[in-house]
Design a protein around this motif. Structure first.
Motif, PDB file in Angstrom:
ATOM      1  N   MET A   1      42.011   3.625  57.324  1.00  0.00           N
ATOM      2  CA  MET A   1      41.277   4.747  56.805  1.00  0.00           C
ATOM      3  C   MET A   1      39.928   5.250  57.116  1.00  0.00           C
ATOM      4  SD  MET A   1      39.907   5.033  52.682  1.00  0.00           S
ATOM      5  CE  MET A   1      41.168   4.388  51.983  1.00  0.00           C
ATOM      6  N   ALA A   2      39.610   6.329  57.372  1.00  0.00           N
ATOM      7  CA  ALA A   2      38.489   6.952  57.807  1.00  0.00           C
ATOM      8  C   ALA A   2      38.038   7.827  57.008  1.00  0.00           C
ATOM      9  CB  ALA A   2      38.798   7.579  59.055  1.00  0.00           C
ATOM     10  N   PHE A   3      36.519   8.085  56.800  1.00  0.00           N
ATOM     11  CA  PHE A   3      36.166   9.198  55.721  1.00  0.00           C
ATOM     12  C   PHE A   3      35.320   9.937  56.667  1.00  0.00           C
ATOM     13  CE2 PHE A   3      32.558  10.042  52.938  1.00  0.00           C
ATOM     14  CZ  PHE A   3      33.537  10.674  52.034  1.00  0.00           C
ATOM     15  N   LEU A   4      35.566  11.059  56.503  1.00  0.00           N
ATOM     16  CA  LEU A   4      34.617  12.224  57.214  1.00  0.00           C
ATOM     17  C   LEU A   4      33.881  12.904  56.178  1.00  0.00           C
ATOM     18  CD1 LEU A   4      33.941  13.774  60.112  1.00  0.00           C
ATOM     19  CD2 LEU A   4      36.083  14.992  59.759  1.00  0.00           C
ATOM     20  N   PRO A   5      32.875  12.693  55.808  1.00  0.00           N
ATOM     21  CA  PRO A   5      31.927  13.434  54.876  1.00  0.00           C
ATOM     22  C   PRO A   5      31.473  14.528  55.481  1.00  0.00           C
ATOM     23  CG  PRO A   5      30.517  11.596  55.667  1.00  0.00           C
ATOM     24  CD  PRO A   5      31.901  11.533  56.412  1.00  0.00           C
TER      25      PRO A   5
ATOM     26  N   SER B   1      47.845  13.509  64.839  1.00  0.00           N
ATOM     27  CA  SER B   1      48.259  12.634  65.913  1.00  0.00           C
ATOM     28  C   SER B   1      47.965  11.241  65.653  1.00  0.00           C
ATOM     29  CB  SER B   1      47.733  13.046  67.135  1.00  0.00           C
ATOM     30  OG  SER B   1      46.433  12.836  67.302  1.00  0.00           O
ATOM     31  N   ASP B   2      46.803  10.943  64.727  1.00  0.00           N
ATOM     32  CA  ASP B   2      46.162   9.454  64.458  1.00  0.00           C
ATOM     33  C   ASP B   2      46.628   9.079  63.172  1.00  0.00           C
ATOM     34  OD1 ASP B   2      45.166   9.350  67.142  1.00  0.00           O
ATOM     35  OD2 ASP B   2      43.427  10.097  66.286  1.00  0.00           O
ATOM     36  N   TYR B   3      46.928   9.942  62.100  1.00  0.00           N
ATOM     37  CA  TYR B   3      46.916   9.541  60.908  1.00  0.00           C
ATOM     38  C   TYR B   3      48.254   9.881  60.214  1.00  0.00           C
ATOM     39  CZ  TYR B   3      42.015   8.372  61.205  1.00  0.00           C
ATOM     40  OH  TYR B   3      40.866   7.850  61.530  1.00  0.00           O
TER      41      TYR B   3
END
Length: 72
Positions: free
Chosen positions: A1-5, A33-35
């Protein structure tokens, strides 16, 4: 999981133009392409045009309402 605020204390004019830009489309293409899933928390639909500007980017929308408080 990644978070881009993404926040801005001063507000950003013309956010609909940013959301519908070619750069945003490119960002979503890279993320896809990554998620497997990309979840985007947007402003309410009625008062601003931001959500409508994302129709080319978003596959599905989930509407969250409060039972007994939402009139329509």
């Amino acid at each position: 999981m990644a978070f881009l605020p993404t926040t801005n204390a001063f507000g950003v004019p013309n956010t609909d133009q940013i959301l519908s830009s070619q750069a945003m489309k490119h960002l979503f293409d890279m993320l896809r392409s990554d998620y497997e899933y990309i979840i985007v928390d947007l402003s309410p639909l009625a008062p601003v045009v931001d959500v409508r500007a994302t129709t080319d980017l978003i596959d599905f929308y989930v509407f969250v309402v409060e039972w007994g408080a939402t009139t329509i």
